[in-house]
Design an enzyme around this catalytic site. Structure first.
Site, PDB file in Angstrom:
ATOM      1  N   HIS A 169       0.848  -1.193   0.000  1.00  0.00           N
ATOM      2  CA  HIS A 169       0.000   0.000   0.000  1.00  0.00           C
ATOM      3  C   HIS A 169       0.888   1.249   0.000  1.00  0.00           C
ATOM      4  O   HIS A 169       1.809   1.358   0.812  1.00  0.00           O
ATOM      5  CB  HIS A 169      -0.906   0.001   1.221  1.00  0.00           C
ATOM      6  CG  HIS A 169      -1.874   1.143   1.253  1.00  0.00           C
ATOM      7  ND1 HIS A 169      -2.953   1.213   0.400  1.00  0.00           N
ATOM      8  CD2 HIS A 169      -1.928   2.266   2.018  1.00  0.00           C
ATOM      9  CE1 HIS A 169      -3.628   2.327   0.641  1.00  0.00           C
ATOM     10  NE2 HIS A 169      -3.024   2.983   1.619  1.00  0.00           N
ATOM     11  N   TYR A 214      -7.250   9.421  -0.965  1.00  0.00           N
ATOM     12  CA  TYR A 214      -7.479  10.071   0.314  1.00  0.00           C
ATOM     13  C   TYR A 214      -6.346  11.053   0.594  1.00  0.00           C
ATOM     14  O   TYR A 214      -5.236  10.924   0.064  1.00  0.00           O
ATOM     15  CB  TYR A 214      -7.606   9.049   1.452  1.00  0.00           C
ATOM     16  CG  TYR A 214      -6.382   8.182   1.687  1.00  0.00           C
ATOM     17  CD1 TYR A 214      -5.258   8.662   2.366  1.00  0.00           C
ATOM     18  CD2 TYR A 214      -6.365   6.849   1.259  1.00  0.00           C
ATOM     19  CE1 TYR A 214      -4.143   7.868   2.594  1.00  0.00           C
ATOM     20  CE2 TYR A 214      -5.257   6.047   1.483  1.00  0.00           C
ATOM     21  CZ  TYR A 214      -4.150   6.557   2.148  1.00  0.00           C
ATOM     22  OH  TYR A 214      -3.049   5.762   2.366  1.00  0.00           O
ATOM     23  N   ASP A 224     -29.383 -19.674  15.426  1.00  0.00           N
ATOM     24  CA  ASP A 224     -30.820 -19.750  15.171  1.00  0.00           C
ATOM     25  C   ASP A 224     -31.021 -20.785  14.077  1.00  0.00           C
ATOM     26  O   ASP A 224     -30.571 -20.583  12.939  1.00  0.00           O
ATOM     27  CB  ASP A 224     -31.337 -18.374  14.739  1.00  0.00           C
ATOM     28  CG  ASP A 224     -32.813 -18.374  14.403  1.00  0.00           C
ATOM     29  OD1 ASP A 224     -33.636 -18.423  15.339  1.00  0.00           O
ATOM     30  OD2 ASP A 224     -33.147 -18.334  13.205  1.00  0.00           O
TER      31      ASP A 224
END
Length: 803
Positions: A225, A250, A531
């Protein structure tokens, strides 16, 4: 270095130091951090340091907000500078889609109490003077965002931990993790062993190789990066940070100059064959050709940066994950925890992340719903470096893209396909993907039977087809077949299986063989962890069926609580069985001629299972439904799945059978009020708050979460069904809900009900607000009126499912 500790944190970056800090704040002083080189020497020291709070999920936003809370006070606490600058942030909108995006974010911000403002292009330029406003339609400004110095923050956290008794040992390389009977027992280093029962892998870009020492897969890819740093140029020191996602860039102020970076379309994965042993406090070579795309875009938005003198182009590896979310929590090895894959947001989230992980370790459950970040969410597919790389590259390269609800990723597909995949293709399936599975969202061949005028306005109508409504109505009026082979299937067997499930489930599970039970598994606070349905196949054998994306989570939860004496076996059987749901008022007419078994309600009642054959195919039939219609789920061996599909399809055509997709299922379940875990119900919600008290048996022997449910008075909040006055205004989730002038909650899930012809949303609101209460939901900046409705909206007595 100590030879015994209550917990050992591996990794001296900002993440590891934050966890250490919070463990000591929670009272664990017998803790050690080991670092292979020096603190911050991995990825932390070269972070750009932007801190933005508003994120795509509730848990992540709260985590970022808690980080800011800590950064405001840490310097005063430990007496060391942190470099925190609360200058605010700007997010530009340079297209109508981006304006819709920030309008939606403004709605989210209200529900979190964040003071986000929508400002004009000229107002944005006043806040960020070097900004060129050409093409800018507006911006979102959040004054409580900012930036921080990565090294100063890390050293401040380390100092806070030391003051409370923690030991930090640098220059120590971890060479192994001792595991006995699937439990951590020690960390082995080049300076000796440290006995411990808790190990936290906070190794940053090294986390994958550290995980491998314990047999745990941590699917991360280091990405090179880049950002540049300019010389001071007299710019205001208190300018906000600024992002222009349309241009992929940015900016943040830096001593009167600028830092500028972004997320280029052609990323550079790094260290795929291993990270060099001496890669400490080092950067990669400057890569100007790769950065050129970002530089050209930056000059469009800040023309003066083209004339500013560049001090350095920073190029450093940052660990990214295949879905762009953090990897946090316990692993399949008991006592081995992971906190990695921060996707260049380590500084923004470090304070809150450390608190959450430490609370999780100390208390046994996280304080937030972190399913999207749970380390156990990744399946076996992510043991493939090729698949992990493909998915992670896509995340990085599309980082700033507008992602509409229903957006589908394309990398690494197709991977997992059902036995009927070819037939779904022939019928024109529009495929989505979940947990690597190809699943039909709808069938475009059904679109001509639908109504284009029902397309929802705005984002809800971007990824949509009239086929969804056609499939919904066909299921209500005739019958539909759904390929549910991707649903996760977990076998729980052994002499201790019934006792384990009774201890974990809120409902009564140890019923007669052949009975199906709908239940939740709860945490110690009474929150809903799982669930699903449980079928008792034999005295010591049960099958759990849960959502496609939740299989890994539920599997890990059960294994985490299972005894280690061999009395219970917990096995993932998902790929062993195909599953087709056949539902609708004509389902019995279609299936009865194909089997010798009597399918009448007297012989085969609702919530029961039977072994039978459909044509030539033996299967297990479950009389259950997630759409609110008569029907069955049919489970057969995967190699018989195609024959099963063809048999049912041939028999059903004369009865009006259609193929249906998951978008129709979602619409059908909304009309019936069936909940979705991770949206309507989460580990932060109890069954009584969620309207699921019927599935809890407080009179049975003790089960996990029972004490918490018995302790409080009546719930103060409740999940309510809302219907909106404008049927084409469809909520997508997280929209603010207002009663009178008071903001009372946020939408958990929403959609359009094609039978009831209403826009439906669910939301938790104060429990005193019941049926008939007028509400309003903010959808892209517009307050849409509605009302709390009695649920379920369709077939309230449940007569159709028991036909």
């Amino acid at each position: 270095m100590r030879n015994r500790a209550r917990a050992v944190v591996i990794g001296g970056g900002v993440g590891g130091c934050s966890i250490l800090y919070w463990l000591t704040r929670l009272g664990w002083d017998d803790v050690v951090l080991v670092e292979r080189a020096e603190l911050t020497s991995g990825s932390t020291f070269h972070s750009a340091g932007l801190v933005g709070q508003l994120r795509s999920t509730l848990a992540l936003t709260r985590m970022m907000m808690e980080s800011v809370d800590l950064y405001r006070t840490l310097e005063a606490e430990v007496g060391l500078e942190t470099g925190w600058h609360e200058v605010g942030s700007l997010r530009l909108a340079s297209s109508p889609e981006r304006m819709e995006e920030i309008a939606r974010q403004a709605g989210w911000a209200k529900t979190f109490g964040l003071p986000l403002e929508l400002v004009s292009a000229s107002q944005a330029a006043e806040l960020f003077p070097p900004l060129a406003t050409d093409g800018v339609l507006g911006a979102a400004f959040l004054p409580t965002d900012g930036y921080i110095d990565p090294s100063q923050l890390t050293f401040a956290l380390a100092e806070g931990a030391r003051r409370r008794g923690a030991e930090i040992s640098t220059g120590i390389r971890v060479t192994g993790v001792a595991v006995e009977r699937n439990r951590v027992t020690a960390v082995e280093t080049d300076r000796g062993s440290i006995e411990t029962e808790v190990v936290v892998n906070a190794g940053g870009m090294y986390a994958r190789e550290l995980g491998a020492l314990a047999g745990v897969n941590v699917p991360i890819v280091p990405m090179a990066h880049e950002y540049l740093v300019t010389k001071p140029g007299g710019l205001p020191l208190d300018m906000p940070t600024m992002r222009d996602p349309s241009l992929l860039v940015y900016f943040r102020p830096e001593s009167g100059g600028l830092i500028m970076g972004g997320y280029e379309r052609h990323c550079a994965p790094w260290g795929l064959d291993g990270i060099p042993a001496d890669f400490n406090s080092r950067l990669l070579d400057e890569d100007w050709p790769r950065f050129e795309e970002l530089m050209e875009n930056a000059v469009v938005r800040v023309p003066s940066i083209g004339e500013m003198e560049v001090v350095k182009l920073i190029n450093g590896p940052e660990a990214f994950t295949p879905d762009g979310e953090f990897i946090l929590g316990p692993s399949e090895v008991r006592g081995f925890w992971v906190a990695a894959g921060f996707c260049a947001h380590g500084l923004a989230g470090a304070g809150g992340m450390g608190k959450l992980v430490a609370e999780w370790i100390v208390g046994g459950t996280p304080s937030l719903d972190v399913w999207h970040m749970d380390s156990r969410r990744f399946g076996l597919a992510y043991r493939s470096p090729e698949y992990t790389l493909a998915r992670t590259k896509e995340i990085y390269e599309t980082y700033y893209d507008v992602k509409y609800p229903g957006h589908e990723r394309s990398a690494g597909r197709p991977l997992r396909v059902s036995s009927a995949y070819g037939r779904l293709q022939e019928l024109g399936a529009s495929f989505g993907e979940k947990s690597g599975w190809e699943r039909a969202n709808w069938f475009e061949s059904n679109a001509t039977r639908g109504d284009e005028s029902l397309r929802p306005r705005g984002w809800a109508g971007k990824v949509w087809s009239p086929a969804i409504g056609a499939e919904h109505l066909a299921c209500r009026e005739a019958a539909a077949i759904f390929d549910e082979s991707s649903f996760a299937k977990i076998a729980v067997s052994g002499e201790g299986a019934a006792d384990l499930l009774e201890r974990l489930c809120g409902n009564r599970i140890a019923r007669g063989v052949g009975q199906v039970t709908y239940t939740q598994m709860l945490n110690a606070h009474g929150g809903i962890e799982c669930d699903f349905t449980v079928t008792r196949l034999a005295e010591h054998r049960f099958r759990i069926v849960t959502g496609t994306a939740f299989g890994q989570h539920d599997l890990a939860w059960i294994r985490q609580h299972a005894p280690d004496d061999g009395s219970v076996q917990v096995v993932d059987e998902t790929s062993q069985y195909a599953c087709f749901g056949v539902w609708g008022p004509r389902a019995r007419e279609i299936l009865q001629p194909l089997t010798t078994f009597d399918l009448s309600s007297e012989s085969f009642p609702y919530m029961h299972a039977r072994e039978l054959a459909v044509g030539r195919v033996p299967c297990l039939a479950l009389r259950v439904t997630y759409v609110g219609e008569l029907g069955w789920e049919l489970y057969c061996a995967t190699d018989l799945g195609l024959a099963m599909w063809d048999t049912i399809w041939a028999a059903g055509r004369r009865h009006g059978l259609v193929a249906g997709g998951y978008r129709a299922i979602d619409s059908l379940r909304l009309e019936k009020g069936y909940r979705v875990w991770s949206a309507d119900i989460t580990p932060e919600d109890t069954p009584f708050e969620a309207g699921l008290g019927f599935a809890v048996k407080l009179d049975k022997d003790d089960f996990l979460g029972r004490d918490a449910l018995l302790a409080p008075p009546e719930p103060t909040r409740a999940l309510r069904c809302l219907t909106l006055d404008d049927p084409r205004a469809v909520a997508l989730g997280s929209e603010p809900v207002r009663i009178g002038d008071e903001l009372v909650g946020r939408v958990t899930s929403g959609g359009y009900g094609y039978t009831v012809e209403r826009s439906i949303a669910y939301a938790y609101v104060p429990a005193q607000h019941d049926v008939g209460t007028e509400v309003a939901v903010e959808i892209f900046g517009e307050w849409v009126q509605g009302v709390i409705a009695a649920e379920p909206l369709f077939d309230p007595k449940g007569e159709r499912i028991r036909l």
